[in-house]
Write an enzyme that holds these catalytic residues in place. Sequence first.
Site, short mmCIF file in Angstrom:
data_model
loop_
_atom_site.label_atom_id
_atom_site.label_comp_id
_atom_site.label_asym_id
_atom_site.label_seq_id
_atom_site.Cartn_x
_atom_site.Cartn_y
_atom_site.Cartn_z
NE ARG A 1 -0.31 0.36 5.00
CZ ARG A 1 0.39 1.38 5.49
NH1 ARG A 1 0.49 2.50 4.80
NH2 ARG A 1 1.00 1.28 6.67
NE ARG A 51 0.12 -8.61 13.42
CZ ARG A 51 -0.02 -8.06 14.61
NH1 ARG A 51 -0.82 -8.63 15.51
NH2 ARG A 51 0.63 -6.97 14.94
#
EC number: 4.8.1.5
Length: 341
Positions: free
Chosen positions: A94, A157
């Site tokens: 990102r 996660r």
Amino acid sequence: MAPTLQGQWIKVGQKGGTGPGPRSSHGIAAVGDKLYSFGGELTPNKHIDKDLYVFDFNTQTWSIAQPKGDAPTVSCLGVRMVAVGTKIYIFGGRDENRNFENFRSYDTVTSEWTFLTKLDEVGGPEARTFHSMASDENHVYVFGGVSKGGTMNTPTRFRTIEAYNIADGKWAQLPDPGDNFEKRGGAGFAVVQGKIWVVYGFATSIVPGGKDDYESNAVQFYDPASKKWTEVETTGAKPSARSVFAHAVVGKYIIIFAGEVWPDLNGHYGPGTLSNEGYALDTETLVWEKLGEEGAPAIPRGWTAYTAATVDGKNGLLMHGGKLPTNERTDDLYFYAVNSA
């Protein structure tokens, strides 16, 4: 007693050209006598560029590949890449504004990018950062990492493996390892003799209400033949729990180097406590050995880019860049050349 795995550290010379420079949280992959680098950050959580850098081992010079085809549109940090044959694959990552990249391949023969999968689509893999990637002749595998999150949900996660079949271009999620398996980012992830290994990583507690954000020392593998997960106990010169370390497979060994052994109070904005130790895990005996230190990087580091590579006829671990204890980034290029395994 000398370690069973014998090798030597080599600092690879970089003689010029336009290279990536100091950075961390990027991805590298090796194809033939070329090394490819993409993404990364120079300061915490701030992207740099979306160029694909190419290092020629013969001339020891860098260049930038011209962006032909469907090239990446996001300047990424926390991205990963692997090579299969003459193609490299990048997944996720990102920019500082939390725009996420998708899944693409780059053909090193034709020098052309191909868009493969839009992430976060129903039935497909989720976008993420600080995940791990591995491959075999027929698949690209993605493990763990941190989800995209959003205005209504907090990033979390993952603990699952996403498998991409190169022949048919389809994704499948491998069996969930279950609630006793820690969700992790920055884990060691490797295919060794047909089994898929997960080594250490930065974890979320498996106990409801338990401590999150800690370094794990768990080691597990998934066997595609039996479709079963196994957690193993390792012995020998066992490294302390850690994450975001460089690693590669040579024969039956998983070689690891450096990484974060204690998280920073400021999270990713700080350097944490870093290591400059190397180890090798024999996946048959489950015994760790410590690598020799002669010629190894003297300064601890983490968040390096890493790949298995063959340099001057020797197989080993190649790593570039990383975050230093000063919170600065380095542009070192090191190779651990295995002499015997």
